[in-house]
Write a protein that holds these residues in place. Structure first.
Motif, PDB file in Angstrom:
ATOM      1  N   THR A  63      21.442 -10.905  27.563  1.00  0.00           N
ATOM      2  CA  THR A  63      21.310 -11.388  26.182  1.00  0.00           C
ATOM      3  C   THR A  63      20.498 -12.676  26.134  1.00  0.00           C
ATOM      4  N   ARG A  64      19.528 -12.722  25.199  1.00  0.00           N
ATOM      5  CA  ARG A  64      18.752 -13.939  24.955  1.00  0.00           C
ATOM      6  C   ARG A  64      19.073 -14.447  23.560  1.00  0.00           C
ATOM      7  N   SER A  65      19.170 -15.746  23.448  1.00  0.00           N
ATOM      8  CA  SER A  65      19.448 -16.374  22.150  1.00  0.00           C
ATOM      9  C   SER A  65      18.151 -16.518  21.362  1.00  0.00           C
ATOM     10  N   TYR A  66      18.298 -16.909  20.100  1.00  0.00           N
ATOM     11  CA  TYR A  66      17.111 -17.174  19.282  1.00  0.00           C
ATOM     12  C   TYR A  66      16.296 -18.320  19.875  1.00  0.00           C
ATOM     13  N   ARG A  67      16.969 -19.294  20.443  1.00  0.00           N
ATOM     14  CA  ARG A  67      16.258 -20.404  21.076  1.00  0.00           C
ATOM     15  C   ARG A  67      15.430 -19.911  22.276  1.00  0.00           C
ATOM     16  N   GLN A  68      16.031 -19.080  23.109  1.00  0.00           N
ATOM     17  CA  GLN A  68      15.318 -18.541  24.264  1.00  0.00           C
ATOM     18  C   GLN A  68      14.155 -17.650  23.835  1.00  0.00           C
ATOM     19  N   LEU A  69      14.385 -16.846  22.810  1.00  0.00           N
ATOM     20  CA  LEU A  69      13.330 -15.966  22.320  1.00  0.00           C
ATOM     21  C   LEU A  69      12.116 -16.764  21.861  1.00  0.00           C
ATOM     22  N   THR A  70      12.322 -17.745  21.001  1.00  0.00           N
ATOM     23  CA  THR A  70      11.182 -18.512  20.487  1.00  0.00           C
ATOM     24  C   THR A  70      10.512 -19.321  21.592  1.00  0.00           C
ATOM     25  N   GLU A  71      11.293 -19.859  22.528  1.00  0.00           N
ATOM     26  CA  GLU A  71      10.693 -20.608  23.641  1.00  0.00           C
ATOM     27  C   GLU A  71       9.829 -19.695  24.508  1.00  0.00           C
ATOM     28  N   ASP A  72      10.288 -18.477  24.762  1.00  0.00           N
ATOM     29  CA  ASP A  72       9.500 -17.523  25.550  1.00  0.00           C
ATOM     30  C   ASP A  72       8.220 -17.125  24.818  1.00  0.00           C
ATOM     31  N   VAL A  73       8.313 -16.947  23.511  1.00  0.00           N
ATOM     32  CA  VAL A  73       7.124 -16.596  22.721  1.00  0.00           C
ATOM     33  C   VAL A  73       6.090 -17.716  22.795  1.00  0.00           C
ATOM     34  N   TYR A  74       6.510 -18.957  22.599  1.00  0.00           N
ATOM     35  CA  TYR A  74       5.582 -20.082  22.646  1.00  0.00           C
ATOM     36  C   TYR A  74       4.952 -20.205  24.041  1.00  0.00           C
ATOM     37  N   LYS A  85      22.503 -18.725  18.779  1.00  0.00           N
ATOM     38  CA  LYS A  85      23.063 -17.451  18.346  1.00  0.00           C
ATOM     39  C   LYS A  85      22.361 -16.318  19.098  1.00  0.00           C
ATOM     40  N   PRO A  86      23.075 -15.293  19.562  1.00  0.00           N
ATOM     41  CA  PRO A  86      22.418 -14.205  20.302  1.00  0.00           C
ATOM     42  C   PRO A  86      21.399 -13.468  19.441  1.00  0.00           C
ATOM     43  N   ALA A  87      20.233 -13.243  20.019  1.00  0.00           N
ATOM     44  CA  ALA A  87      19.153 -12.567  19.288  1.00  0.00           C
ATOM     45  C   ALA A  87      18.953 -11.142  19.776  1.00  0.00           C
ATOM     46  N   ILE A  88      18.785 -10.970  21.081  1.00  0.00           N
ATOM     47  CA  ILE A  88      18.437  -9.659  21.635  1.00  0.00           C
ATOM     48  C   ILE A  88      19.243  -9.389  22.898  1.00  0.00           C
ATOM     49  N   THR A  89      19.846  -8.213  22.946  1.00  0.00           N
ATOM     50  CA  THR A  89      20.562  -7.753  24.136  1.00  0.00           C
ATOM     51  C   THR A  89      19.924  -6.471  24.647  1.00  0.00           C
ATOM     52  N   THR A  90      19.739  -6.391  25.952  1.00  0.00           N
ATOM     53  CA  THR A  90      19.329  -5.152  26.619  1.00  0.00           C
ATOM     54  C   THR A  90      20.336  -4.874  27.729  1.00  0.00           C
ATOM     55  N   TYR A  91      20.328  -3.643  28.235  1.00  0.00           N
ATOM     56  CA  TYR A  91      21.256  -3.279  29.306  1.00  0.00           C
ATOM     57  C   TYR A  91      20.490  -2.814  30.541  1.00  0.00           C
ATOM     58  N   THR A  92      20.952  -3.243  31.698  1.00  0.00           N
ATOM     59  CA  THR A  92      20.353  -2.833  32.962  1.00  0.00           C
ATOM     60  C   THR A  92      20.847  -1.437  33.330  1.00  0.00           C
ATOM     61  N   SER A  93      20.263  -0.880  34.392  1.00  0.00           N
ATOM     62  CA  SER A  93      20.696   0.441  34.856  1.00  0.00           C
ATOM     63  C   SER A  93      22.142   0.411  35.329  1.00  0.00           C
ATOM     64  N   GLU A  94      22.650  -0.801  35.674  1.00  0.00           N
ATOM     65  CA  GLU A  94      24.044  -0.954  36.098  1.00  0.00           C
ATOM     66  C   GLU A  94      24.965  -1.246  34.916  1.00  0.00           C
ATOM     67  N   LYS A  95      24.446  -1.083  33.699  1.00  0.00           N
ATOM     68  CA  LYS A  95      25.199  -1.270  32.460  1.00  0.00           C
ATOM     69  C   LYS A  95      25.552  -2.733  32.191  1.00  0.00           C
ATOM     70  N   GLY A 111      18.837 -13.381  11.127  1.00  0.00           N
ATOM     71  CA  GLY A 111      19.691 -13.828  12.222  1.00  0.00           C
ATOM     72  C   GLY A 111      20.598 -12.777  12.814  1.00  0.00           C
ATOM     73  N   THR A 112      20.207 -11.515  12.721  1.00  0.00           N
ATOM     74  CA  THR A 112      21.009 -10.425  13.275  1.00  0.00           C
ATOM     75  C   THR A 112      20.909 -10.386  14.800  1.00  0.00           C
ATOM     76  N   HIS A 113      21.961  -9.923  15.437  1.00  0.00           N
ATOM     77  CA  HIS A 113      21.971  -9.709  16.887  1.00  0.00           C
ATOM     78  C   HIS A 113      21.529  -8.278  17.151  1.00  0.00           C
ATOM     79  N   LEU A 114      20.368  -8.105  17.815  1.00  0.00           N
ATOM     80  CA  LEU A 114      19.807  -6.786  18.085  1.00  0.00           C
ATOM     81  C   LEU A 114      20.159  -6.308  19.479  1.00  0.00           C
ATOM     82  N   CYS A 115      20.414  -5.011  19.588  1.00  0.00           N
ATOM     83  CA  CYS A 115      20.445  -4.358  20.894  1.00  0.00           C
ATOM     84  C   CYS A 115      19.222  -3.467  20.963  1.00  0.00           C
ATOM     85  N   ILE A 116      18.366  -3.699  21.945  1.00  0.00           N
ATOM     86  CA  ILE A 116      17.142  -2.924  22.104  1.00  0.00           C
ATOM     87  C   ILE A 116      17.373  -1.812  23.118  1.00  0.00           C
ATOM     88  N   ASN A 117      17.094  -0.587  22.692  1.00  0.00           N
ATOM     89  CA  ASN A 117      17.180   0.562  23.582  1.00  0.00           C
ATOM     90  C   ASN A 117      15.811   1.220  23.676  1.00  0.00           C
TER      91      ASN A 117
END
Length: 545
Positions: free
Chosen positions: A42-53, A28-38, A239-245
């Motif tokens: 998006t990283r999933s919850y699985r990707q987020l926890t794997e990166d943290v570990y 499930k999507p966890a965090i989305t950010t946007y590049t300067s090119e708009k 389990g919310t999908h966040l957009c980080i600005n």
């Protein structure tokens, strides 16, 4: 008061349990950010926890476990990963407000005994080039200065492949999770120690009280506890999908691109959304709903405003999915909440303070009183001492870092003295009436809250910002009159001279004064040409007036 049931939510005692708990959301999507090119990343919850570990493994290999880790930078995915990796290793995380001066940032780092720093590119440049900054091991997003974040992440991934049970043996538990600095509106920032359980339980309580949607827009600075606890930890727990600005410059752009159903922010941004919708309504000839004094007075007598189909359709063109705005950090005029409801947006105001992790109370989806700051969250007790709000609960800080005297002053009797003045009504809604330190003390012994004065004047169309204070007018220091300094709204005041603005304001204030006792009447009105200086959480710095 009978409340409706809390939303079901998990409560965690430590951050490793938290991470293992959110693993259930998988792809499930966890965090989305946007590049300067708009472009969306998006990283999933699985990707987020794997990166943290992975990052935690690399940090542990370098011997940083248990170190005080400073996070300095704008909101970003890397910031979130660095926070969780540090927390998993029981490293106290030092939240650094990067909008402060170099001297203040350096003082924060030294005060909190920071031993290693994770920084965005802009902050990393300060660490590397400013002579006043303490020399710490540095991990930077871009890698131009210090260790590249991506390199450290890759090292951790390799370590985890070699050691399947890397986290089976963690360092001794450290109850201290966060050292956060107060915003410093009336005094110097103070280093606040928050516990793991206090922060995590407060995060769970926030989403137990308020049901957010599936997509939440997070633009609050994460170096403030409101941003960290309420807009990151709480939403991720459910389990919310966040957009980080991370920048005001791209905030409206990202808001349009992400199309969230929920936004968590401060009154300044709520007002921006309101102005955008109000301007659009005027362009469509729907002025009768907004900026109309009779309508405002009518709406304020109703607990809830009705939704206008025309205005909701207009809102759907600009903010298509927006349904809920959660506001905190400062007072929000109830008229704005009621008018946004006409567009189909529910605004829920809350109250918190850094020393309380931060949430103390919040309005709920089905229990919303716009003039209040809501009902008290689970696990928090309130009492009042001469009008001051006192708080007790697991969310309350451990104390001020290395300052026992200041800690005793704030909570020596077992209750944290917030310094805020307020009361509970019969239904259990909390109202904030002012700040104890800000009280204007008159010669006759009467005390007046400047916040009460400001809330009256802020409703005037010509007023963009206002600050009330006691002005010494006689030879005696206690010969004080109530004064206000106003920054006029440039749009409303367009084409008017300073004399015309002041004359109009004085007439409107004279009318307002007639509804209040003489000691609460405003006697002096001043204008200023520029906005007030503010903290990073957009609170006016009173001490600089």
């Amino acid at each position: 008061m009978n409340q409706y049931p809390l939303n079901p939510v998990d409560f965690y005692e430590d951050f490793l349990s938290f991470l293992r708990g959110i693993e259930k959301y998988g792809d499930k999507p966890a965090i989305t950010t946007y590049t300067s090119e708009k472009e969306a990343v998006t990283r999933s919850y699985r990707q987020l926890t794997e990166d943290v570990y992975a990052l935690a493994a690399a940090m542990r290999e370098k011997g940083w476990q248990g170190w005080h880790v400073a996070l300095a930078g704008e909101n970003s995915y890397q910031w979130v990963v660095a926070f969780f990796a540090s927390a998993v290793l029981n490293c106290p995380v030092v939240l650094v407000d990067i909008e402060q001066s170099v001297e203040t940032i350096a003082q924060m780092l030294e005060t909190a005994d920071s031993q290693v720093a994770f920084a965005s590119d802009s902050a990393a440049e300060l660490f590397a080039q400013e002579a006043d900054m303490p020399k710490l091991p540095l991990v930077a997003s871009g890698g131009e200065y210090g260790i590249p974040f991506t390199s450290l992440l890759e090292e951790g991934r390799c370590l985890l492949k070699e050691h399947d049970h890397f986290f089976d043996t963690l360092p001794a538990e450290e109850n201290l999770a966060v050292i956060a600095f107060t915003s410093g509106t009336t005094s110097a920032s103070k280093p606040v120690m928050l516990s793991r359980k206090g922060v995590l339980h407060n995060a769970s309580s926030s989403v137990a009280m308020v049901a957010t949607g599936e997509r939440l827009f997070a633009s609050l600075p994460f170096y403030h506890t409101y941003g960290l606890t309420c807009s990151v930890l709480g939403p991720l727990i459910v389990g919310t999908h966040l957009c980080i600005n991370g920048s005001l410059k791209t905030m409206m752009r990202d808001l349009r691109l992400f199309q969230p159903d929920t936004m968590m922010t401060v009154p300044l941004i709520v007002e921006m959304v309101h102005r955008r919708l109000a301007a659009a309504s005027q362009e469509r000839g729907l002025e009768e709903v907004l900026n109309h004094k009779a309508r405002r007075r009518f709406l304020r007598r109703e607990p809830e405003a009705s939704v206008s189909e025309k205005l909701e359709n207009l809102k759907n063109e600009i903010f298509p999915e927006m349904q809920i705005i959660i506001s905190g950090g400062a007072h929000l005029l109830p008229e704005i909440s009621l008018e946004l409801k006409r567009f189909g947006i529910q605004t829920l105001q809350g109250y918190g303070i850094t020393e309380c992790s931060p949430l103390i109370s919040v309005n709920r989806n089905q229990m919303n009183q716009p003039e209040s700051v809501g009902v008290v969250v689970p696990g928090v007790e309130l009492r009042f001492q001469e009008g001051e709000i006192l708080v007790r609960g697991e969310n309350v800080m451990l104390g001020y870092y290395k300052d026992e005297e200041m800690t005793r002053e704030a909570m020596g009797d077992g209750w944290f003295h917030t310094g805020d003045l307020g009361y509970l009504d019969k239904r259990g809604f909390l109202y904030i009436t002012g700040r104890k330190k800000n009280l204007i003390v008159l010669k006759n012994g009467k005390k007046v809250s400047p916040e009460e004065i400001e809330s009256r004047i802020a409703r005037l169309p010509l007023v963009k910002e206002v600050m009330a204070y006691g002005a010494t007018t006689g030879q005696s220091a206690d010969d004080v009159k109530i004064a206000v300094t106003v920054y006029p709204d440039p749009k409303e005041a367009g084409g008017m001279t300073s004399y015309e603005i002041l004359n109009t304001l004085q007439k409107e204030i004279e009318s307002i004064n007639g509804h209040y006792p003489s000691y609460k009447q405003i006697q002096l009105v001043n204008l200023r040409e520029n906005e007030f200086s503010k903290t990073s959480s957009q609170k006016i710095k009173r001490r600089e007036l």
